[in-house]
Scaffold this active site. Structure first.
Site, short mmCIF file in Angstrom:
data_model
loop_
_atom_site.label_atom_id
_atom_site.label_comp_id
_atom_site.label_asym_id
_atom_site.label_seq_id
_atom_site.Cartn_x
_atom_site.Cartn_y
_atom_site.Cartn_z
CE LYS A 159 87.27 9.70 93.99
NZ LYS A 159 86.12 8.81 94.22
NE ARG A 205 88.78 6.57 98.05
CZ ARG A 205 88.11 5.42 97.98
NH1 ARG A 205 87.70 4.99 96.80
NH2 ARG A 205 87.86 4.70 99.04
CG MET A 242 91.19 7.67 85.52
SD MET A 242 91.37 9.46 85.66
CE MET A 242 89.84 9.92 86.47
NE ARG A 268 80.09 8.42 91.71
CZ ARG A 268 80.99 7.52 91.34
NH1 ARG A 268 82.19 7.91 90.96
NH2 ARG A 268 80.71 6.23 91.34
NE ARG A 312 67.54 9.41 52.52
CZ ARG A 312 67.12 9.36 53.79
NH1 ARG A 312 65.94 8.85 54.08
NH2 ARG A 312 67.87 9.83 54.76
NE ARG A 347 67.50 12.77 47.45
CZ ARG A 347 68.37 12.05 48.16
NH1 ARG A 347 69.30 12.67 48.87
NH2 ARG A 347 68.30 10.74 48.18
CD GLU A 357 73.14 16.56 47.60
OE1 GLU A 357 73.33 15.58 48.33
OE2 GLU A 357 72.20 16.64 46.79
CB SER A 405 67.48 21.11 52.54
OG SER A 405 67.62 20.09 53.51
CG ASN A 454 74.36 12.01 55.13
OD1 ASN A 454 74.65 12.39 56.25
ND2 ASN A 454 73.25 11.34 54.87
CG ASP A 455 76.24 13.03 48.89
OD1 ASP A 455 76.70 12.01 49.42
OD2 ASP A 455 75.49 13.01 47.89
CB CYS A 467 67.70 16.75 54.92
SG CYS A 467 68.58 17.04 53.38
CE1 TYR A 496 64.41 21.11 56.77
CE2 TYR A 496 63.78 23.36 56.23
CZ TYR A 496 64.22 22.11 55.83
OH TYR A 496 64.50 21.85 54.51
#
Length: 868
Positions: free
Chosen positions: A22, A92, A103, A330, A553, A609, A736, A755, A759-760, A822, A842
């Site tokens: 601002k 302000r 705010m 803005r 999977r 997999r 993994e 790959s 997650n794991d 993956c 990738y």
């Protein structure tokens, strides 16, 4: 000592880190010679200093801003605290990254009894003077003193009811004088304008850490240590007279991106009346009729500002007695569809180049092209109509408070938040809502701006609604009564409120969207693949631009009702011969599925997999299902129940799964490899190129690879010999486990690709259970033990370090290795940046994240180029 205070003629647009967005833009507009009420900015570094001092203003700051006020007085020709010639200020907030409405601000600061009288004398307008006074008391009381705003609202409403007034514009000077006295009884406000200013500056700094600001920063990943600047600006008054007014405008339509001047204004009204939603404003076009000269000047300014900033601008303006003043410019918040259209058209207009266009679009914004819309052919009952503030089509259960929205959303129900108007205090409910519906407010109200920024469907200014919070219901002008937890749908593109769950269609693409993705593909280096195992997912992924399947999977292919029975028979087989018989049946299913995937991907790699989850996951656990399986096998319930319990595990995620299955039951792996390779050969015979990749999961040691790979190759060689033909294939592993990453150089010579199953890998690195982290994650985030959920955004310092080290060390042993990711992080933009930086080949993500990943990958490369 660093400079703390900057007059508007001392800064520029490049100072946003120091002066906030601002303040920097007000300085820039001042430098451009635009009509900006003069003022000064207290820097963001002063805010940080304020918090370091335990929320105390730094020594010497008072003298510094008093000197700045003197300079403002010279420019404005009036004096702060002088009843004869009063100067009032707005105070302000303004962070470097826009946080609209999160705010606090205080307007008309400097008012007291004597100044009110002086302002009335000077202007000859007592009604205006005392309306201004009561506005100041209300805002100072709520923002600075912490008084509940409802006390002021109720006092005003009760007075209007007693007098028979319908709107604020009917109140005269004597009415406002009475209300000023009533407001002063609610809270005592300091009479000294300098004390007011000091307290207001402190309050604005403190608003950096309000609950709503914290939630907004968390949602938008804004750093906590930026701090806010404080902009102190001379007041001008849109509520002065009938030839006055206030408004908000955009240089292009923020909902559609159309190149038209777009906005709203209210005649004889202050700026807060427009954005608060307490009155529904008029379209900006009507300003051309009521105040043509002010409109002409405003139109010229908005065009110049867009050209100057080379982006769509969000403007705030006030007109006092026919004279235009600019209060803010803005970068305008916009919907995803609008953002893409604006970026592409600005390239066509020569304002920006392709690279800048790509960097301007947040990957989340393009999800607007992927979300459902109300089906135009669907049967629907329109019960109310409002303004189409943020597009999309959603269905959910009605709730009337932000707190209720959070509670209902926690049960995984879709929620429509219905409010008279929203305020920043509603942000936690808006965050979880699928849709937002307000009875008041325009296209630039709080609800509209925040919803567009979050990509949430919203309808505002729905005057057809009469909301009763006490009874938890709303009634439409058509007489339709909708109770809390009733189901409604919103068509945010048309502004229609619909009864019940209305059918939806997938969001349509646009020429601009395809153009942008084409540019992204030109600039990115990361290939974008998809996680898919069904034919529908594979086709959707390919349609959305996936260049391969990075994770199929195979276990998901066995949960079909017809297949799960055979899978269970195979698992429970008591002899090798029995298991082989059931595997032959499973082979047929697996081969059929693989042929379908290869045909769809047509020349693109498909990474399959091998069976990964613990076998007990395929078995029934409900007594009724166990009895049915026992009956099917001709055995007793007790025996079947005992056999199933033998396979149960205390910690299945670390148990008998992944490559351990291949080593103990190699016949399962043989069946899968036979299905994969024979399917690939058959599809090749049809003239379709296939690139099968076989991935070994949950490896911890190179000796596991050495035990499994010969089995895989032997099966493949046997098939090639039998069929008299061959094809290219790759064998790789899913990285993994932390141990696999630490020993990547040993694994590298045995595989052709790695790959990262993040997650794991995240789960094992942290020792967090994905299923149970919700019990403590909110506390960890609140106490800043964690900055983000590590299952959503990749942990670069821990998990990322394992990945980076794996690549660096394995590449030395096998330079030809291909690297990918993956896990779910493959679709997260910030994680994609890291994947690009460490040299992955990738990324693989869910099908609907593919366009997001394509853009994020391009942005990752462009950011790296700009650093060089």
């Amino acid at each position: 000592m660093d400079k703390r205070i900057y007059l508007f003629n001392e800064g520029c647009k490049n100072d946003r880190q120091l002066l906030g967005g601002k303040g920097a833009n007000l300085c820039e507009m001042t430098a451009l010679g635009l009509p900006v009420p003069f003022g000064f900015v207290i820097s963001t570094s002063t805010c940080r200093e304020f918090f370091q001092l335990g929320e105390q203003l730094p020594e010497g700051l008072l003298d510094e801003y008093k000197a700045a006020v003197t300079e403002v007085e010279k420019i404005m020709g009036s004096r702060f605290g002088d009843p004869q010639n009063p100067l009032l200020f707005s105070v302000r907030s303004g962070a470097a990254i826009s946080m609209p409405g999160m705010m606090d601000s205080i307007l008309n600061l400097g008012m007291n009894d004597e100044i009110a009288k002086g302002l009335a004398r000077k202007t000859g307008n007592s009604r205006f003077a005392y309306d201004t006074y009561r506005r100041f008391l209300q805002m100072f009381g709520t923002v600075v003193l912490g008084v509940e705003n409802v006390l002021y609202k109720n006092t005003l409403q009760q007075y209007k009811l007693a007098k028979g007034y319908q709107s604020d514009t009917e109140l005269q000077a004597e009415d406002w004088k009475v209300l000023v006295r009533n407001f002063l009884q609610i809270a005592s406000v300091p009479e000294d304008p300098w004390v007011q200013l000091e307290m207001a500056i402190q309050a604005v700094f403190q608003s950096w850490n309000t609950d709503r600001a914290l939630v907004y920063r968390e949602m938008n990943q804004i750093p906590k240590n930026l701090g806010t600047a404080v902009t102190v600006q001379s007041m001008v008054y849109g509520n002065f007279s009938e030839d006055s007014g206030s408004g908000v405008a955009f240089t292009r339509n923020p909902a559609t991106g159309e190149r038209v001047f777009y906005g709203e204004f209210l005649q004889n009204a202050a700026g807060e009346d427009v954005v608060s939603g307490i009155r529904t404003p008029q379209p900006i076009e009507q300003l051309a009729e009521s105040m043509p000269e002010a409109y002409r000047q405003l139109y010229e300014i908005q065009d110049n500002l867009e050209q100057h900033y080379q982006d769509m601008q969000d403007l705030e303006f006030t007109i006092q007695e026919g004279k235009l003043y600019m209060l803010q410019t803005r970068e305008g918040k916009r919907t995803g569809r609008a953002a893409v259209k604006i970026a592409v058209e600005m390239v066509e207009e020569g304002l920006i180049d392709e690279q800048e266009a790509l960097l301007r679009i947040s990957p989340e914004q393009i999800e607007a092209f992927l979300h459902p819309m109300i089906d135009p052919e669907a049967t629907k009952k329109v019960i109310a109509t409002g303004l189409p503030a943020s597009p999309g089509g959603v269905t959910g259960r009605v709730v009337f408070s932000a707190d209720d929205a959070v509670k209902v959303a926690a049960t995984e129900e879709s929620v429509i938040l219905v409010r008279q108007e929203t305020t920043p205090e509603d942000i936690h409910g808006m965050k979880v809502a699928s849709g937002i519906l307000t009875a008041m407010g325009g296209m630039t109200s709080h609800a509209a701006v925040v919803a567009r920024g979050m990509g949430v469907c919203a309808i505002t200014g729905c005057g057809d609604l009469s909301i009763d919070y006490e009874r938890q219901q709303f009634i439409t002008t058509k007489g339709e009564v909708v109770e809390a937890m009733d189901v409604i749908s919103l068509d945010g593109s048309k502004g229609e409120v619909l009864l019940g769950n209305v059918r939806k269609v997938q969001a349509a693409s646009s020429p601009e969207f395809q153009t942008l993705l084409g540019w992204a593909d030109r600039y990115r280096q990361l290939a974008v693949w998809a996680n898919a195992e069904t034919l529908e997912d594979a086709q959707k992924a390919k349609d959305l631009g996936a260049e391969g399947i990075g994770l199929c999977r195979t276990e998901h292919m066995f949960f079909d009702p017809e297949r799960i029975v055979i899978m269970r028979l195979m698992i429970l087989a008591e002899t090798f011969e029995e298991r082989e018989e059931h595997l032959r049946q499973l082979f047929n299913f697996q081969q059929k599925d693989m042929k379908g995937l290869f045909r769809i991907m047509d020349g693109a790699p498909v990474t399959i997999r091998l069976l990964d989850p613990p076998l007990h996951e395929f078995l029934p656990h409900q007594e009724e299902e166990v009895r049915a399986l026992a009956l099917h096998l001709g055995t007793s319930f007790e025996k079947m129940d005992s056999r199933i319990k033998q396979l149960d595990e205390s910690n299945p995620m670390l148990g008998f799964r992944g490559c351990r299955l291949s080593i103990v039951y190699p016949e399962i792996t043989k069946m899968q490899v036979q299905a994969i390779i024979s399917a690939a050969l058959e599809v090749c015979a049809e003239g379709i190129k296939t690139i099968p990749e076989i991935m070994i999961p949950l490896v911890t040691d190179v000796r596991e690879i050495e035990a499994i790979v010969p089995t895989i190759k032997a099966v493949i060689d046997e098939i090639f010999l039998e069929k008299g033909t061959s094809l290219s294939y790759r064998i790789g592993t899913m990285m993994e486990t932390p141990r696999a990453c630490l020993l990547a150089e040993q694994i590298a010579p045995q595989v052709e690709f790695m790959s990262f199953g993040t997650n794991d890998l995240t789960q094992m690195t942290y020792g967090f259970s994905r299923d149970d982290i919700g019990k403590f994650l909110p506390v960890y985030l609140k106490q800043q033990i964690l900055e983000q959920d590590p299952f959503i955004q990749l942990d670069i310092s821990g998990v990322g370090r394992l990945m980076k080290n794996s690549i660096e060390e394995s590449r030395l042993k096998n330079p030809a290795l291909i690297y990918g990711i993956c896990g779910e992080h493959g679709g997260d933009p910030s994680s994609i940046q890291f994947c690009h930086d460490i040299g992955l080949n990738y990324i693989s993500c869910s099908p609907y994240r593919v366009p997001v990943a394509r853009l994020a990958a391009a942005q990752a490369h462009l950011r790296l180029l700009r650093k060089k």
